[in-house]
Design an enzyme around this catalytic site. Structure first.
Site, PDB file in Angstrom:
ATOM      1  CE1 TYR A 127      -3.663   2.562   0.692  1.00  0.00           C
ATOM      2  CE2 TYR A 127      -2.422   3.149   2.661  1.00  0.00           C
ATOM      3  CZ  TYR A 127      -3.444   3.412   1.773  1.00  0.00           C
ATOM      4  OH  TYR A 127      -4.240   4.512   1.956  1.00  0.00           O
TER       5      TYR A 127
HETATM    6  N1  LIG Z   1      -8.767   7.803   5.598  1.00  0.00           N
HETATM    7  C1  LIG Z   1      -7.498   8.115   5.808  1.00  0.00           C
HETATM    8  O1  LIG Z   1      -7.056   8.250   6.961  1.00  0.00           O
HETATM    9  C2  LIG Z   1      -6.568   8.310   4.638  1.00  0.00           C
HETATM   10  C3  LIG Z   1      -5.256   8.712   4.908  1.00  0.00           C
HETATM   11  C4  LIG Z   1      -4.382   8.896   3.856  1.00  0.00           C
HETATM   12  C5  LIG Z   1      -4.830   8.694   2.560  1.00  0.00           C
HETATM   13  N2  LIG Z   1      -6.111   8.292   2.318  1.00  0.00           N
HETATM   14  C6  LIG Z   1      -6.524   8.108   0.915  1.00  0.00           C
HETATM   15  O2  LIG Z   1      -7.754   8.775   0.718  1.00  0.00           O
HETATM   16  C7  LIG Z   1      -8.455   8.145  -0.364  1.00  0.00           C
HETATM   17  C8  LIG Z   1      -9.889   7.917   0.046  1.00  0.00           C
HETATM   18  O3  LIG Z   1      -9.913   6.936   1.057  1.00  0.00           O
HETATM   19  P1  LIG Z   1     -11.028   6.939   2.198  1.00  0.00           P
HETATM   20  O4  LIG Z   1     -10.312   7.122   3.463  1.00  0.00           O
HETATM   21  O5  LIG Z   1     -12.112   7.860   1.814  1.00  0.00           O
HETATM   22  O6  LIG Z   1     -11.499   5.419   2.170  1.00  0.00           O
HETATM   23  P2  LIG Z   1     -12.718   4.664   1.480  1.00  0.00           P
HETATM   24  O7  LIG Z   1     -14.004   5.259   1.932  1.00  0.00           O
HETATM   25  O8  LIG Z   1     -12.483   3.217   1.714  1.00  0.00           O
HETATM   26  O9  LIG Z   1     -12.552   5.004  -0.084  1.00  0.00           O
HETATM   27  C9  LIG Z   1     -11.925   4.163  -0.995  1.00  0.00           C
HETATM   28  C10 LIG Z   1     -12.823   4.072  -2.204  1.00  0.00           C
HETATM   29  O10 LIG Z   1     -12.154   3.342  -3.235  1.00  0.00           O
HETATM   30  C11 LIG Z   1     -13.122   2.651  -3.969  1.00  0.00           C
HETATM   31  N3  LIG Z   1     -12.490   1.528  -4.659  1.00  0.00           N
HETATM   32  C12 LIG Z   1     -11.662   0.604  -4.108  1.00  0.00           C
HETATM   33  N4  LIG Z   1     -11.296  -0.287  -5.045  1.00  0.00           N
HETATM   34  C13 LIG Z   1     -11.907   0.090  -6.210  1.00  0.00           C
HETATM   35  C14 LIG Z   1     -11.930  -0.448  -7.530  1.00  0.00           C
HETATM   36  N5  LIG Z   1     -11.254  -1.564  -7.865  1.00  0.00           N
HETATM   37  N6  LIG Z   1     -12.659   0.200  -8.473  1.00  0.00           N
HETATM   38  C15 LIG Z   1     -13.352   1.315  -8.160  1.00  0.00           C
HETATM   39  N7  LIG Z   1     -13.368   1.869  -6.929  1.00  0.00           N
HETATM   40  C16 LIG Z   1     -12.654   1.255  -5.963  1.00  0.00           C
HETATM   41  C17 LIG Z   1     -14.142   2.185  -2.910  1.00  0.00           C
HETATM   42  O11 LIG Z   1     -15.433   2.079  -3.450  1.00  0.00           O
HETATM   43  P3  LIG Z   1     -16.140   0.689  -3.868  1.00  0.00           P
HETATM   44  O12 LIG Z   1     -15.830  -0.314  -2.801  1.00  0.00           O
HETATM   45  O13 LIG Z   1     -17.577   1.029  -4.044  1.00  0.00           O
HETATM   46  O14 LIG Z   1     -15.533   0.351  -5.171  1.00  0.00           O
HETATM   47  C18 LIG Z   1     -14.141   3.355  -1.932  1.00  0.00           C
HETATM   48  O15 LIG Z   1     -15.208   4.237  -2.213  1.00  0.00           O
HETATM   49  C19 LIG Z   1      -7.674   6.883  -0.697  1.00  0.00           C
HETATM   50  O16 LIG Z   1      -6.895   7.111  -1.852  1.00  0.00           O
HETATM   51  C20 LIG Z   1      -6.780   6.676   0.501  1.00  0.00           C
HETATM   52  O17 LIG Z   1      -5.596   5.990   0.183  1.00  0.00           O
HETATM   53  C21 LIG Z   1      -6.995   8.106   3.330  1.00  0.00           C
END
Ligand SMILES: NC(=O)c1ccc[n+]([C@@H]2O[C@H](COP(=O)([O-])OP(=O)(O)OC[C@H]3O[C@@H](n4cnc5c(N)ncnc54)[C@H](OP(=O)(O)O)[C@@H]3O)[C@@H](O)[C@H]2O)c1
Length: 252
Positions: A167
């Site tokens: 990751y």
């Molecule tokens: N939350 C944190 O603390 C944090 C910190 C640093 C960075 N980030 C980054 O922020 C971004 C958003 O993450 P989040 O925290 O909002 O988590 P999240 O709600 O789990 O969002 C991830 C999204 O990716 C989609 N996804 C995953 N695999 C996919 C695929 N094969 N095709 C299409 N869609 C896909 C999922 O939707 P479906 O399952 O419906 O496909 C989900 O809506 C990510 O890039 C993450 O790495 C988050």
């Protein structure tokens, strides 16, 4: 480089913005915020029910009717992305921005327990797809007077640590991708490319990376909206090729 303290966001009216991962977490909040500022949003994710929930929220708030693209980014190839871009062009006529928020994640484990199949998924969804989907959309973005492409980074991509494995490695490639796209295209187009690192945010993904953490002990996705609106909108027109860590902020 901070968003303004009292942001007066320019309208996104008339703009079309593609948001991946729009069914949950940061992607959902950002998509709703872009639409609230007047943008027509193309909502992409695998889970149709979650996309519909985002769609319904946008319509309930009076935003322009969004478009839904239930789509598995992991399964796509070049021709799939070309068809997706063609469908966006056919239905929405233009594209002024992409927020790449979708991410694959399995678990925090030692490298000796991680598999090649997991790494292939992580490297594809988190790094190769942001490249390939952006490339397929370049003709539309090049026609925009002010296009913004936002990649979503992760602090462990910049500062790797044990157990973050594939990751972290997949996210580490977004900074060079940002630089290379920027250097190749900033003089000949109006497209700017930046990576936004959200920092810890209470989301479905955070509950997987930190399952023991007290819910609500971290910022909510909505807390970061000033960054997303600023970086997608015209007020950040001068910001190009940057990696911006929301949890730290940067001075201009
Ligand atoms: N939350 C944190 O603390 C944090 C910190 C640093 C960075 N980030 C980054 O922020 C971004 C958003 O993450 P989040 O925290 O909002 O988590 P999240 O709600 O789990 O969002 C991830 C999204 O990716 C989609 N996804 C995953 N695999 C996919 C695929 N094969 N095709 C299409 N869609 C896909 C999922 O939707 P479906 O399952 O419906 O496909 C989900 O809506 C990510 O890039 C993450 O790495 C988050």
């Amino acid at each position: 480089m901070n968003p303004p303290d009292s942001p007066q966001f320019a309208s996104l009216k008339g703009r079309v913005i593609l948001v991946t991962g729009a069914g949950s977490g940061l992607g959902r909040e950002a998509a709703i915020a872009f639409a609230t500022q007047g943008a027509t949003v193309a909502l992409l994710g695998r889970n149709e029910n979650r996309l519909e929930s985002t769609y319904d929220e946008i319509v309930a708030r009076g935003g322009p009717e969004p478009a839904m693209f239930p789509y598995d980014l992991e399964a796509a190839d070049d021709s799939g992305f070309e068809r997706l871009a063609g469908t966006i062009s056919y239905h929405l006529k233009r594209l002024d921005g992409i927020l790449h928020s979708a991410a694959a994640f399995f678990s925090l484990t030692p490298l000796k327990q991680q598999t090649l199949a997991e790494w292939e998924t992580l490297l594809k969804v988190n790094l190769a797809v942001p490249f390939a989907l952006t490339r397929s959309c370049l003709p539309m973005l090049e026609s925009s007077p002010d296009a913004s492409v936002i990649f979503t980074g992760e602090s462990h991509g910049q500062q790797p640590a044990a157990y973050w494995g594939g990751y972290a490695v997949s996210k580490s490639g977004l900074a060079p991708l940002t630089t290379i796209f920027s250097q190749e295209l900033e003089r000949s187009t109006n497209i700017r490319f930046n990576t936004l690192i959200p920092g810890p945010v209470n989301s479905p993904l955070r509950r997987k990376t930190h399952p023991g953490e007290t819910i609500d002990s971290q910022p909510q996705p909505a807390d970061l909206l000033p960054w997303y609106l600023w970086l997608m909108g015209p007020e950040s027109r001068h910001v190009r090729g940057q990696v911006i860590d929301c949890s730290k902020g940067l001075e201009p």
